[in-house]
Design an enzyme around this catalytic site. Sequence first.
Site, PDB file in Angstrom:
ATOM      1  N   LYS A 280    -100.622  44.011  61.129  1.00 17.98           N
ATOM      2  CA  LYS A 280    -102.033  44.230  61.492  1.00 17.98           C
ATOM      3  C   LYS A 280    -102.565  42.993  62.204  1.00 17.98           C
ATOM      4  O   LYS A 280    -103.279  43.076  63.197  1.00 17.98           O
ATOM      5  CB  LYS A 280    -102.840  44.547  60.229  1.00 17.98           C
ATOM      6  CG  LYS A 280    -104.285  44.942  60.482  1.00 17.98           C
ATOM      7  CD  LYS A 280    -105.223  43.763  60.622  1.00 17.98           C
ATOM      8  CE  LYS A 280    -106.654  44.228  60.884  1.00 17.98           C
ATOM      9  NZ  LYS A 280    -107.550  43.117  61.203  1.00 17.98           N
ATOM     10  N   ASP A 296    -103.927  52.268  76.750  1.00 20.60           N
ATOM     11  CA  ASP A 296    -104.122  53.225  75.662  1.00 20.60           C
ATOM     12  C   ASP A 296    -103.653  52.587  74.339  1.00 20.60           C
ATOM     13  O   ASP A 296    -102.460  52.558  74.045  1.00 20.60           O
ATOM     14  CB  ASP A 296    -103.306  54.485  75.996  1.00 20.60           C
ATOM     15  CG  ASP A 296    -103.439  55.574  74.950  1.00 20.60           C
ATOM     16  OD1 ASP A 296    -103.867  55.283  73.826  1.00 20.60           O
ATOM     17  OD2 ASP A 296    -103.075  56.720  75.274  1.00 20.60           O
ATOM     18  N   HIS A 393    -111.751  31.972  58.696  1.00 19.27           N
ATOM     19  CA  HIS A 393    -112.334  33.297  58.868  1.00 19.27           C
ATOM     20  C   HIS A 393    -113.848  33.248  58.615  1.00 19.27           C
ATOM     21  O   HIS A 393    -114.639  33.767  59.387  1.00 19.27           O
ATOM     22  CB  HIS A 393    -111.660  34.252  57.878  1.00 19.27           C
ATOM     23  CG  HIS A 393    -111.940  35.677  58.151  1.00 19.27           C
ATOM     24  ND1 HIS A 393    -111.240  36.382  59.102  1.00 19.27           N
ATOM     25  CD2 HIS A 393    -112.853  36.518  57.635  1.00 19.27           C
ATOM     26  CE1 HIS A 393    -111.713  37.607  59.143  1.00 19.27           C
ATOM     27  NE2 HIS A 393    -112.691  37.721  58.262  1.00 19.27           N
TER      28      HIS A 393
HETATM   29  C1  MEV Z   1    -106.845  39.823  59.430  1.00 21.00           C
HETATM   30  O1  MEV Z   1    -107.447  40.607  60.434  1.00 21.00           O
HETATM   31  C2  MEV Z   1    -105.376  39.638  59.725  1.00 21.00           C
HETATM   32  C3  MEV Z   1    -104.566  38.914  58.655  1.00 21.00           C
HETATM   33  O2  MEV Z   1    -104.743  39.557  57.388  1.00 21.00           O
HETATM   34  C4  MEV Z   1    -103.144  38.949  59.080  1.00 21.00           C
HETATM   35  C5  MEV Z   1    -102.154  38.434  58.060  1.00 21.00           C
HETATM   36  O3  MEV Z   1    -102.430  38.522  56.865  1.00 21.00           O
HETATM   37  O4  MEV Z   1    -101.068  38.021  58.493  1.00 21.00           O
HETATM   38  C6  MEV Z   1    -105.052  37.500  58.480  1.00 21.00           C
END
Ligand code: MEV
Length: 439
Positions: A280, A296, A393
């Site tokens: 992700k 796309d 973050h």
């Molecule tokens: C957050 O959008 C993405 C992460 O969770 C990816 C990861 O854990 O490697 C920080």
Amino acid sequence: MTKPIEGFSKLTKAEKLDWITANYTENPEAAKNVLKRYWNTDKTLQRLHDEFIENTLTNYYLPFGIAPNFLINDRLYAIPMAIEESSVVAAASKAAKFWLKRGGFKTTVLGTEKIGQVHFIYSGNTEKLIVFFKEIKPKLYSDAVSITKNMKQRGGGITEIGLRDKTDSLANYYQLHCTFQTLDAMGANFINSCLEQFAATLKEGARDFPAFNGEERNIEVVMAILSNYVPNCLVRAEVSCPIDELHGDGTGSSEDFAQKMVRAVEIAKVEPHRAVTHNKGIMNGIDAVILATGNDFRAVEAGIHAYAAKDGQYSSLTHAEVKDSTFRFWIEVPLAIGTVGGLTTLHPLVKLALEVLGKPSAEELMQIVAVAGLAQNFAALRSLVTTGIQEGHMKMHLMNVLNQLGATEAEKTKLTEHFKKNVATHSAVVTAFEKLRKS
Ligand code: MEV
């Protein structure tokens, strides 16, 4: 209760707004105002967006940002990214800067093969079908000439049409499994047009094939459609450096950091719960560039996740090793994308994004996108195995929280300053905000 509506698509935009807000919102006037705030005053631009889809009410914005300093195969790029998640562009920029000082990213396109299939049901003798296929194959190509002519002139086209017996998985199920080269186009329309022509030729040919009798003449084409699983449309991006050059910010030894990075990737390789989050994070980078360049993202997502599970278990898309005192970190991802056709010539921001990237070919764009994915994963793992993810973050998320709280510009400036020196958890931000308001 709201009644179903007939002919919604035929209503004017104003009538659509009236209907939706009257039937589905608590305060129709307020809802209409929200929708209208996003209308573009440039009427030509608004019309363009209105016509992308059916029933457009307004536009949906995402931030469009730039991550500079990406050195890819010795060329410097500033990468456009369209994404709402606050930390993504900052993380990409940080990773770009980190690798800029260590030789940058190296990339290779490993293949550009696209795939499409005609799925059909044939209830008859398989040997006869094989003979029929051999006979009809030249006509499959020749009947598609009007579709393939231009693509062929430019060096692309159909590369192979094969017959596949899938009756082990499903009774009487066969396919034409077809491969294509579509050059700088993603190629969905080209591939689907070819496949629909193959389907017609196949069906018609079977009706007249002398060796077939009865039901054998009646091939049932179920569907003809490209596949978004393109394991041979593949790109690799990598970074490497001597271990002692790896760290650079004073948190622990380089050796220790390298080992932790490798461990983090190993965990994502064997543990699907972690692999999904790990990937992700990679998609944070990939999708942002895919969106900015008008490609796309659903196709890319579907294909990449299928690739991540190609060995029977969902696993990491990146790899890492420490060998001969060198840290190596790389990604391999399938990317069927284009830099011509589709939105690329229609959407002014997409056009600009491609210009910023130096008007890349599809192969170049594959390399840039893979780099964005690798950089994002590097940045995420680097935080995860050192400080934890929340520090960076929350720093980036601070503005969102302050906006939610209704902070004024002066309050935002003060609190941003405060959280340069303090850990910004959600509750810490709320407490600091309330304290500031009271004072
Ligand atoms: C957050 O959008 C993405 C992460 O969770 C990816 C990861 O854990 O490697 C920080």
